[in-house]
Design an enzyme around this catalytic site. Structure first.
Site, PDB file in Angstrom:
ATOM      1  CG  ASP A  43      -0.214  -0.082   2.672  1.00  0.00           C
ATOM      2  OD1 ASP A  43       0.944  -0.456   2.480  1.00  0.00           O
ATOM      3  OD2 ASP A  43      -0.937   0.178   3.527  1.00  0.00           O
TER       4      ASP A  43
ATOM      5  CG  HIS B 289      20.145   8.690 -18.553  1.00  0.00           C
ATOM      6  ND1 HIS B 289      19.318   8.487 -19.566  1.00  0.00           N
ATOM      7  CD2 HIS B 289      20.526  10.060 -18.782  1.00  0.00           C
ATOM      8  CE1 HIS B 289      18.877   9.436 -20.111  1.00  0.00           C
ATOM      9  NE2 HIS B 289      19.831  10.539 -19.747  1.00  0.00           N
TER      10      HIS B 289
ATOM     11  CG  ASP C 232      22.348  16.154 -15.316  1.00  0.00           C
ATOM     12  OD1 ASP C 232      21.596  16.819 -15.094  1.00  0.00           O
ATOM     13  OD2 ASP C 232      22.423  15.600 -16.456  1.00  0.00           O
TER      14      ASP C 232
ATOM     15  CG  ASP D 249      18.772  19.185 -17.164  1.00  0.00           C
ATOM     16  OD1 ASP D 249      19.468  18.799 -16.356  1.00  0.00           O
ATOM     17  OD2 ASP D 249      18.184  19.068 -18.316  1.00  0.00           O
TER      18      ASP D 249
ATOM     19  CG  HIS E 143      24.835  13.681 -24.733  1.00  0.00           C
ATOM     20  ND1 HIS E 143      24.626  15.122 -24.897  1.00  0.00           N
ATOM     21  CD2 HIS E 143      25.681  13.272 -23.978  1.00  0.00           C
ATOM     22  CE1 HIS E 143      25.438  15.565 -24.056  1.00  0.00           C
ATOM     23  NE2 HIS E 143      26.276  14.628 -23.541  1.00  0.00           N
TER      24      HIS E 143
ATOM     25  CG  HIS F 122      16.349  18.540 -22.897  1.00  0.00           C
ATOM     26  ND1 HIS F 122      15.762  19.230 -21.825  1.00  0.00           N
ATOM     27  CD2 HIS F 122      17.816  18.089 -22.285  1.00  0.00           C
ATOM     28  CE1 HIS F 122      16.486  19.046 -20.669  1.00  0.00           C
ATOM     29  NE2 HIS F 122      17.516  18.372 -21.047  1.00  0.00           N
TER      30      HIS F 122
ATOM     31  CG  HIS G 170      14.296  15.434 -21.366  1.00  0.00           C
ATOM     32  ND1 HIS G 170      14.527  14.025 -21.553  1.00  0.00           N
ATOM     33  CD2 HIS G 170      15.053  15.754 -20.867  1.00  0.00           C
ATOM     34  CE1 HIS G 170      16.086  14.141 -21.126  1.00  0.00           C
ATOM     35  NE2 HIS G 170      16.310  15.128 -20.727  1.00  0.00           N
TER      36      HIS G 170
ATOM     37  CD  GLU H  14      21.486  18.365 -21.724  1.00  0.00           C
ATOM     38  OE1 GLU H  14      22.418  17.423 -20.985  1.00  0.00           O
ATOM     39  OE2 GLU H  14      20.490  18.339 -21.611  1.00  0.00           O
TER      40      GLU H  14
ATOM     41  CE1 TYR I  15      29.396  12.973 -20.707  1.00  0.00           C
ATOM     42  CE2 TYR I  15      29.060  13.023 -22.882  1.00  0.00           C
ATOM     43  CZ  TYR I  15      28.885  13.326 -21.821  1.00  0.00           C
ATOM     44  OH  TYR I  15      27.816  14.499 -21.446  1.00  0.00           O
TER      45      TYR I  15
ATOM     46  NE  ARG J  10      25.308  16.069 -18.847  1.00  0.00           N
ATOM     47  CZ  ARG J  10      25.531  14.745 -18.420  1.00  0.00           C
ATOM     48  NH1 ARG J  10      26.209  13.805 -19.303  1.00  0.00           N
ATOM     49  NH2 ARG J  10      25.008  14.341 -17.429  1.00  0.00           N
TER      50      ARG J  10
ATOM     51  CD  GLU K 126      21.549  19.917 -18.609  1.00  0.00           C
ATOM     52  OE1 GLU K 126      22.272  18.938 -17.616  1.00  0.00           O
ATOM     53  OE2 GLU K 126      20.699  19.820 -19.077  1.00  0.00           O
TER      54      GLU K 126
END
Ligand code: GLY
Ligand code: MN
Ligand code: MN
Length: 454
Positions: A42, A248, A265, A276, A355, A359, A366, A390, A394, A412, A414
């Site tokens: 629950d 990710h 990130d 973001d 990538h 966005h 997103h 961004e 890598y 990265r 961003e």
């Protein structure tokens, strides 16, 4: 009564609904909020109202449906179906606004218990030739809707009217509205950006070798909460060393070592909107030569990408600018060789920049909104749009195609950019970004911590 997602700005939501209905035309709009999701037993996942529903109502609770239609003279009627008050359930699950609250606090013209929705729908649909409803998003409700249509057809079989109204999807029109932010949305985004800056600065200050990534995550998110953000806009990525090469990454459980970079990130949500932001910084406070070289290249690409976010530009120009800039950088690093034009054309950067660059950003990380028209042509940037910029590079830990000193480095950077007639505005400019500013943010608290207990 309070709820952190309640937004009782009645005039704002009425105005948004009217704008939407004027774009859709005559017909009944039926829009559910998000459903609660069971985690197990629950226990539910944290609830967050559906973004479209909240955009149009400000109403925070699950089990709610908006019904609205134009009544002429630039007006409309809005009926909210909501959970009724229930003293027993409220002891377990928390307070409810109830039917009276939906009218009094949120300005619905009428409110009714959600349990009566399906039986009242034939009446609401009477004389409506069109129903604005997104098929497929809520299959169980689709089924109920079919049953309502069957009932209407049965009841009216003598007159032989069409068995159901024409169905039209309202979501693209809502998404188009949400893609250009109004003043209220921009204020929320600016605040989310400011809070997000607090978190990233706290993370830079606290991180050091020997800590687990999730300890830094705790400091980051604690700063978000202290600055007034009730939740994150998405799961924080706290990726040290080669984990930064997992786009990710969510484990956030590695113990950091001296000499590592830490890529974070993360974005705080405020007023239903999220920032973001990604920053990459040295855990020990100083970039190594190789890390510095990669960081400089990514930063240069990012600044070029931001500068390209101008009114009238196709939205993917930012991506192309970053790809070109990163390709030059990969040549500088000795990773790529040959004709620049050919390397770009053949997308030879792809193994290290795989990538997209941008966005839309808003209520959802997103965010909604088209990226291309029906002919496949990229949408053009317009004032009030907010997008991320961004770029990253890598280099996997076992990548034999790159010099050894680059292996295991992921960077990265961003930021969140508002497009305006006067040029791009970086909403997240308060987060340290130059090499000097990042190293200073990493060292500042180290020094004050060393100066003695507080
Ligand atoms: N945080 C997800 C992204 O940057 O797109
Ligand atoms: Mn992003
Ligand atoms: Mn991000």
């Amino acid at each position: 009564m309070v709820s952190r997602d309640a937004d009782p700005d009645v005039v704002l939501h009425r105005t948004r609904r009217q704008r939407l209905l004027d774009r859709l035309g005559d017909g009944l709009l039926l829009l559910p909020t998000a459903s609660e999701q069971l985690r197990n037993g629950d226990v539910h996942h944290e609830y967050r109202p559906g973004s479209d529903f909240h955009f149009l109502t400000g109403f925070p609770e699950p089990d709610a449906m908006l019904a609205a239609w134009r009544t002429g003279n630039g007006k409309h009627r809005c009926v909210l179906f909501v959970r009724p008050r229930d003293p027993t359930r409220e002891i377990w699950d928390g307070r409810r606004f109830g039917v009276a609250g939906a009218r009094r606090v949120f300005g619905a013209d009428e409110a009714r218990p959600i349990g009566t929705l399906w039986e009242q729908l034939p009446e609401l649909l009477r004389d409506q030739d069109r129903l604005f409803w997104r098929l497929g998003a809520h299959p169980r409700m689709d089924q109920r809707l079919l049953e309502v249509f069957a009932k209407i057809a049965q009841q009216q079989r003598r007159a032989q009217p069409p068995a159901h109204p024409v169905l039209e999807d309202p979501v693209p029109v809502i998404a188009a509205m949400r893609r250009r932010k109004d003043d209220r949305e921009l204020a929320a985004l600016r605040r989310a950006a400011a809070i997000t800056a607090d978190g990233h600065v706290a993370a830079m200050a606290v991180a050091r070798p020997g800590m687990a990534e999730y300890e830094v995550q705790a400091a980051l998110e604690s700063a978000f909460r202290r600055s007034g953000s009730p939740r994150n806009g998405y799961g924080s990525i706290v990726a040290s060393g080669a984990n930064a090469c997992i786009l990710h990454y969510h484990d956030n459980d590695r113990v950091m070592r001296a000499g590592d970079l830490l890529l974070i990130d993360a974005g705080a949500e405020y007023g239903g909107h999220t920032a973001d932001v990604t920053r990459t910084f040295p855990v020990s406070g100083t970039f190594s030569e190789a890390q510095r070289a990669v960081y400089r290249i990514v930063l240069k690409a990012q600044l070029a990408g931001i500068a390209a976010a101008r009114v009238g530009a196709p939205w993917d120009r930012v991506h192309k600018v970053c790809q070109r800039s990163l390709t030059r950088g990969l040549i500088e690093l000795g990773v790529l060789r040959g004709s620049f034009a050919r390397l770009v054309k053949k997308e030879k950067f792809k193994p290290w920049y795989m990538h997209g660059t941008s966005h839309w950003l808003g209520r959802d990380v997103h965010d909604v909104g088209a990226y291309q028209d029906r002919a496949g042509k990229p949408e053009r940037l317009a004032a009030g749009m907010v997008l991320t910029v961004e770029p990253g590079l890598y280099f996997g830990p076992r990548d034999r195609k790159v010099p050894a000193e680059l292996r295991g480095i992921g960077v990265r950077i961003e930021d969140d950019v508002l497009v305006t007639a006067r040029g791009p505005v970086v909403l997240t400019a308060a987060v340290p970004k130059t090499i000097a500013a990042v190293e200073a943010a990493c060292r500042l608290v180290r020094t004050s911590r060393a100066s003695g207990p507080t």
